[in-house]
Design an enzyme around this catalytic site. Structure first.
Site, PDB file in Angstrom:
ATOM      1  N   TYR A  90       0.787  -1.225   0.000  1.00  0.00           N
ATOM      2  CA  TYR A  90       0.000   0.000   0.000  1.00  0.00           C
ATOM      3  C   TYR A  90       0.828   1.288   0.000  1.00  0.00           C
ATOM      4  O   TYR A  90       1.768   1.438   0.782  1.00  0.00           O
ATOM      5  CB  TYR A  90      -0.956   0.026   1.208  1.00  0.00           C
ATOM      6  CG  TYR A  90      -1.885   1.192   1.092  1.00  0.00           C
ATOM      7  CD1 TYR A  90      -2.885   1.196   0.122  1.00  0.00           C
ATOM      8  CD2 TYR A  90      -1.708   2.326   1.865  1.00  0.00           C
ATOM      9  CE1 TYR A  90      -3.697   2.288  -0.049  1.00  0.00           C
ATOM     10  CE2 TYR A  90      -2.527   3.429   1.705  1.00  0.00           C
ATOM     11  CZ  TYR A  90      -3.518   3.402   0.740  1.00  0.00           C
ATOM     12  OH  TYR A  90      -4.321   4.493   0.571  1.00  0.00           O
ATOM     13  N   CYS A 143      -6.561  17.859   6.361  1.00  0.00           N
ATOM     14  CA  CYS A 143      -6.784  19.310   6.369  1.00  0.00           C
ATOM     15  C   CYS A 143      -7.093  19.842   4.973  1.00  0.00           C
ATOM     16  O   CYS A 143      -7.308  21.040   4.797  1.00  0.00           O
ATOM     17  CB  CYS A 143      -5.578  20.031   6.948  1.00  0.00           C
ATOM     18  SG  CYS A 143      -5.394  19.811   8.727  1.00  0.00           S
TER      19      CYS A 143
END
Ligand code: TSX
Ligand code: MN
Length: 478
Positions: A90, A143
């Site tokens: 991954y 964010c």
């Protein structure tokens, strides 16, 4: 990593037993013959990157869709500059050019050689008059870094343009005039899919519309992909990220998500409609400002500017974020993530702060340093700031400050914008609400400094004295 013809670029050679890694690296990096030609010039050492998912197939044994080993080792050797990754297929564990090389190994090269490898997006702001200003920004995860890197100016900003150079990593070095210049070592975006839509980030949607790889998303019956937040209405039916039948009803009953919350798109940067004309400039783009930020429901104003370089390094060193969906008892707790580099710095964070402080000595023009917080909430728990495109108004103030056009208001923590110095055209945002958004509560800030101290104690034996002095000055001003 970086444009082939750039003196700031680096070369890695990755061996892998994963086809997924090969096709992903073809998007995320520059590969093939032009790179072999560079290696043959024999002027630069390559960084060897060894990768295995850790599932060797016996003769005749059938492969599985997602092979991995339950033991995982992601190993970096900064002295010999090599990477060994075992057991995982991954992202950051397998695409070794990204976090392993471009941040962890590169940060140690940068320390030794007088440059910076940062977890930062790079964007350029172009005014209607054609003035171009580049900034680099570091935010912790969740964010909206990629959204900010591809910002579309809101109504009221006709003629303004935001150009994308990179959305994740910046390699930054002083040029012969002592001006910092940045390159994006990557050639693609490995972005979080959930939450990405034509509404929140049209440029990302256009970028990923072709030649892209999707990981752990849902599949629609017409052969398309879907994730939470991509459309207002979910598809009537799809296969979830694990291949099970999923409907909105099943989702409601079981809480199962169609896409994994960390599902990704892997897309070529060249396809981004706002990709900067200079994004592959071998000399990089000049950086006028650094922006740090975090997800903070309280205390942190929307925007402030540090007084100077060392105060700015303190701002970056003490930045943090509150995780919304975290384990019980951690909601509202600030997790410190200095310069968003905590998981990605290849050496001690205290020495990393020292390197930041020392970089200023190599410069004739010191970039200004800012802190932003798109996530402050009012007493009712509502976001005070609309965010997204409206962040352009903050970006414009930053650009005005960089060019000495806005005065600013002095506060204990740094310079704050005056209400009149923000462009409010086509947005109804009252002065009262702005004051709430920008409020600097001295008592809350004294608590905040105690949080800084908790971090500094962890780093104590390598912490530069400047960080202690900056903290003392902040306390005195408070
Ligand atoms: O990416 C975000 N940005 C940066 C955009 C350039 N997000 C998403 C964060 C998760 C990845 C934001 N979320 C931003 C933001 O500026 N702001 C918020 C918080 C927010 C969410 C919804 C609203 C407002 C603020 N909605 C309304 O006001 C209607
Ligand atoms: Mn990142």
């Amino acid at each position: 990593m970086g444009p082939i013809d750039s003196p700031a670029s680096q070369i890695g050679v990755q061996l892998t037993d994963s086809a997924y890694v090969v096709v992903s690296m073809r998007i995320m990096t520059r590969i093939g013959l032009p790179v072999f030609r560079e290696i043959d010039k024999d002027v630069m050492r390559v960084v060897p990157c060894m990768h295995s998912v850790g599932v060797p197939l016996a003769p005749g044994q059938k492969d599985v869709p997602w092979p991995c080993n339950k033991e995982k080792y992601i190993v970096h050797l900064p002295e010999s500059r090599e990477i060994w990754s075992f057991g995982s297929g991954y992202g950051g564990n397998a695409l070794l050019g990204k976090k392993c090389f471009a941040l962890r190994i590169a940060s140690t090269m940068a320390r030794d050689e007088g440059w910076m490898a940062e977890h930062m997006l790079i964007l350029g702001v172009e005014s209607p008059q054609g003035e171009k200003t580049y900034v680099a920004a570091a935010f912790p995860s969740a964010c909206g870094k990629t959204n900010f890197a591809m910002l579309v100016p809101p109504k009221g900003f006709e003629g303004w343009k935001v150009w994308t150079v990179g959305d994740d990593i910046a390699w930054i070095r002083p040029d012969e005039n002592g001006q910092l210049r940045a390159i994006n070592p990557e050639a693609g975006f490995f972005g979080v899919a959930p939450g990405t839509s034509w509404e929140t980030n049209p440029n990302a949607m256009a970028t990923l519309s072709r030649n892209s790889i999707f990981t752990n998303v849902a599949l629609t019956p017409d052969g398309g992909v879907w994730w939470e937040g991509m459309t207002k209405e979910p598809p009537a039916e799809c296969l979830d990220w694990q291949g099970n039948r999923w409907t909105p009803e099943i989702g409601k009953q079981t809480g199962a998500k169609a896409a994994h919350p960390n599902a990704r798109f892997t897309a070529p940067a060249s396809q981004c409609p706002t990709i900067d004309p200079a994004w592959e400039d071998p000399n990089g783009v000049p950086i006028s400002a650094f922006i740090f930020g975090g997800r903070r429901a309280a205390v942190m104003p929307l925007i402030y500017q540090a007084f100077n370089w060392s105060a700015g390094v303190y701002v970056g060193a003490t930045m943090g974020s509150e995780m919304t969906a975290a384990a019980a008892g951690t909601i509202g707790k600030v997790r410190r993530d200095p310069m968003a580099m905590l998981p990605f710095c290849g050496y001690h964070m205290g020495d990393y702060f020292r390197h930041w402080l020392k970089m200023q000595r190599l410069l004739n023009v010191t970039p200004r340093i800012f802190h932003v917080n798109w996530f402050r909430k009012d007493q009712n728990g509502n976001f005070l700031w609309p965010g997204y495109r409206e962040n352009m108004r903050v970006l414009k103030w930053i650009v005005d400050r960089v060019h000495g056009r806005a005065l600013g208001k002095e506060s204990p923590i740094g310079w704050l914008p005056k209400y009149e110095d923000i462009e409010w055209k086509a947005l109804d945002f009252s002065k009262e609400r702005f004051e709430e958004l920008q409020a600097v509560d001295r008592n809350a800030w004294k608590q905040e400094v105690i949080g800084h101290e908790e971090l500094f104690i962890k780093l104590h034996d390598h912490l530069p004295p400047e960080m202690v002095y900056e903290r003392e000055l902040l306390i005195c001003r408070l």
